[in-house]
Design a protein around this motif. Structure first.
Motif, mmCIF file in Angstrom:
data_model
loop_
_atom_site.group_PDB
_atom_site.id
_atom_site.type_symbol
_atom_site.label_atom_id
_atom_site.label_comp_id
_atom_site.label_asym_id
_atom_site.label_seq_id
_atom_site.Cartn_x
_atom_site.Cartn_y
_atom_site.Cartn_z
ATOM 1 N N VAL A 206 -6.234 11.971 -25.259
ATOM 2 C CA VAL A 206 -7.657 11.913 -24.925
ATOM 3 C C VAL A 206 -8.437 11.303 -26.087
ATOM 4 N N CYS A 207 -9.324 10.361 -25.780
ATOM 5 C CA CYS A 207 -10.264 9.840 -26.773
ATOM 6 C C CYS A 207 -11.457 10.789 -26.821
ATOM 7 N N VAL A 208 -11.681 11.427 -27.975
ATOM 8 C CA VAL A 208 -12.720 12.459 -28.069
ATOM 9 C C VAL A 208 -13.918 12.051 -28.915
ATOM 10 N N SER A 209 -13.827 10.932 -29.637
ATOM 11 C CA SER A 209 -14.941 10.554 -30.499
ATOM 12 C C SER A 209 -14.951 9.053 -30.735
ATOM 13 N N MET A 210 -16.167 8.478 -30.766
ATOM 14 C CA MET A 210 -16.354 7.073 -31.117
ATOM 15 C C MET A 210 -17.566 6.964 -32.032
ATOM 16 N N GLY A 211 -17.426 6.198 -33.099
ATOM 17 C CA GLY A 211 -18.535 5.964 -34.008
ATOM 18 C C GLY A 211 -18.750 4.473 -34.202
ATOM 19 N N PHE A 212 -20.019 4.050 -34.215
ATOM 20 C CA PHE A 212 -20.336 2.630 -34.351
ATOM 21 C C PHE A 212 -21.807 2.486 -34.719
ATOM 22 N N TYR A 213 -22.187 1.287 -35.145
ATOM 23 C CA TYR A 213 -23.588 1.000 -35.429
ATOM 24 C C TYR A 213 -24.289 0.626 -34.128
ATOM 25 N N HIS A 214 -25.355 1.349 -33.825
ATOM 26 C CA HIS A 214 -26.069 1.068 -32.589
ATOM 27 C C HIS A 214 -26.597 -0.363 -32.634
ATOM 28 N N PRO A 215 -26.359 -1.151 -31.582
ATOM 29 C CA PRO A 215 -26.710 -2.580 -31.626
ATOM 30 C C PRO A 215 -28.206 -2.851 -31.712
ATOM 31 N N ILE A 216 -29.044 -1.874 -31.391
ATOM 32 C CA ILE A 216 -30.491 -2.086 -31.449
ATOM 33 C C ILE A 216 -31.099 -1.445 -32.695
ATOM 34 N N SER A 217 -30.821 -0.169 -32.926
ATOM 35 C CA SER A 217 -31.410 0.528 -34.077
ATOM 36 C C SER A 217 -30.697 0.202 -35.381
ATOM 37 N N GLY A 218 -29.430 -0.181 -35.299
ATOM 38 C CA GLY A 218 -28.641 -0.441 -36.498
ATOM 39 C C GLY A 218 -28.142 0.816 -37.176
ATOM 40 N N LYS A 219 -28.476 1.987 -36.627
ATOM 41 C CA LYS A 219 -28.046 3.251 -37.221
ATOM 42 C C LYS A 219 -26.660 3.638 -36.713
ATOM 43 N N TRP A 220 -25.919 4.337 -37.583
ATOM 44 C CA TRP A 220 -24.589 4.800 -37.195
ATOM 45 C C TRP A 220 -24.726 5.875 -36.123
ATOM 46 N N LEU A 221 -23.970 5.727 -35.046
ATOM 47 C CA LEU A 221 -24.017 6.659 -33.924
ATOM 48 C C LEU A 221 -22.612 7.180 -33.660
ATOM 49 N N THR A 222 -22.475 8.488 -33.586
ATOM 50 C CA THR A 222 -21.203 9.108 -33.234
ATOM 51 C C THR A 222 -21.355 9.821 -31.899
ATOM 52 N N ILE A 223 -20.476 9.496 -30.966
ATOM 53 C CA ILE A 223 -20.456 10.142 -29.651
ATOM 54 C C ILE A 223 -19.176 10.958 -29.568
ATOM 55 N N SER A 224 -19.307 12.234 -29.246
ATOM 56 C CA SER A 224 -18.145 13.120 -29.207
ATOM 57 C C SER A 224 -18.106 13.892 -27.899
ATOM 58 N N THR A 225 -16.921 14.337 -27.544
ATOM 59 C CA THR A 225 -16.744 15.140 -26.341
ATOM 60 C C THR A 225 -15.579 16.094 -26.543
ATOM 61 N N GLN A 226 -15.488 17.081 -25.673
ATOM 62 C CA GLN A 226 -14.346 17.983 -25.660
ATOM 63 C C GLN A 226 -13.294 17.437 -24.694
ATOM 64 N N VAL A 227 -12.066 17.910 -24.834
ATOM 65 C CA VAL A 227 -11.037 17.525 -23.871
ATOM 66 C C VAL A 227 -11.389 18.117 -22.513
#
Length: 246
Positions: A206-227
């Motif tokens: 399961v992919c539970v987390s992704m982090g990247f620079y938001h293409p509009i704000s330029g801020k680092w964004l982490t999206i997480s979920t549970q299995v």
């Protein structure tokens, strides 16, 4: 149009992340010409607008799947991913005890796709591939599987630093800790044991987390979920067999 809904984990004006269930194709594919359910079409109907898938997630793999909501965002995110600036984290159940964290630095032979590579004529050299892994829990079940009197498993965290086909699955096989439910790179005896004993018919990845620079704000964004609940319920049922956890 379908009434099926995909769980939305994150959404703003430019991107949306959903939880893709195991077994669902991201988009139409020659792999299964008879399949009628695809994440792209379901989400498009669900949101009432066009969506742009930003990365792939193998059919048997569950977890976070990211889409852009406009072409400009899609272009910006694709450039970021080409520069390898996105971070992903996975959870997986593997055979045996993985006792220490580590990194796999092991080249993977290019896996030809009979559709995508139909016109390719040149051989492809093995590709560099790097993955981190770390143990989160160990389980020992009092059932004989193969030549062992008990069945041992590890619940792992994993992060791929390159994006090769089936990279995490192939790297864990290289370490002799194949993923449970992997019908391509796994251990058939352990797959059958978990399937028959616990009615679990899927790849335990399961992919539970992704982090990247938001293409509009330029801020680092982490999206997480549970299995998802199926894996959660399996691990809860294995609590009596837990021998170690972080």
């Amino acid at each position: 149009m379908t009434n099926e809904l995909l769980p939305v984990v994150y959404q703003d004006e430019d991107i949306v992340a959903i939880y893709k269930p195991a077994g669902l194709l991201v988009h139409r594919s020659p792999i299964d010409k008879h399949e009628t359910r695809f994440a792209v079409q379901i989400l498009r109907d669900q949101l009432g607008q066009h969506v742009y898938p930003l990365h792939r997630l193998d059919r048997p793999t569950a977890g976070l799947l990211l889409f852009a909501l406009n072409s400009e965002t899609a272009s910006a995110m694709n450039a970021q991913m080409m520069a390898n600036r996105m971070q992903k984290s996975y959870r997986a159940l593997v055979r045996g005890y993985v006792k220490h964290p580590g990194m796999v630095d092991y080249e993977l032979k290019y896996r030809w796709d009979k559709y995508a590579d139909a016109k390719r004529t040149q051989e492809v050299a093995p590709q560099t591939a790097h993955s981190d892994y770390w143990p989160l829990a160990h389980y020992e079940l009092p059932f004989a599987v193969g030549r062992y009197a008990s069945a041992r498993y590890s619940w792992l965290g994993l992060t791929p630093h390159t994006g090769r086909k089936h990279q995490l699955r192939r790297h864990m096989l290289h370490l002799r800790h194949p993923m449970v439910g992997d019908t391509t790179h796994g251990d058939g005896k352990h797959n059958a044991f978990v399937r028959d004993q616990f009615n679990t018919h899927r790849l335990m990845l399961v992919c539970v987390s992704m982090g990247f620079y938001h293409p509009i704000s330029g801020k680092w964004l982490t999206i997480s979920t549970q299995v998802d609940s199926e894996i959660e319920q399996l691990l809860v049922s294995w609590q009596p067999f837990l021998t170690w956890s972080r």
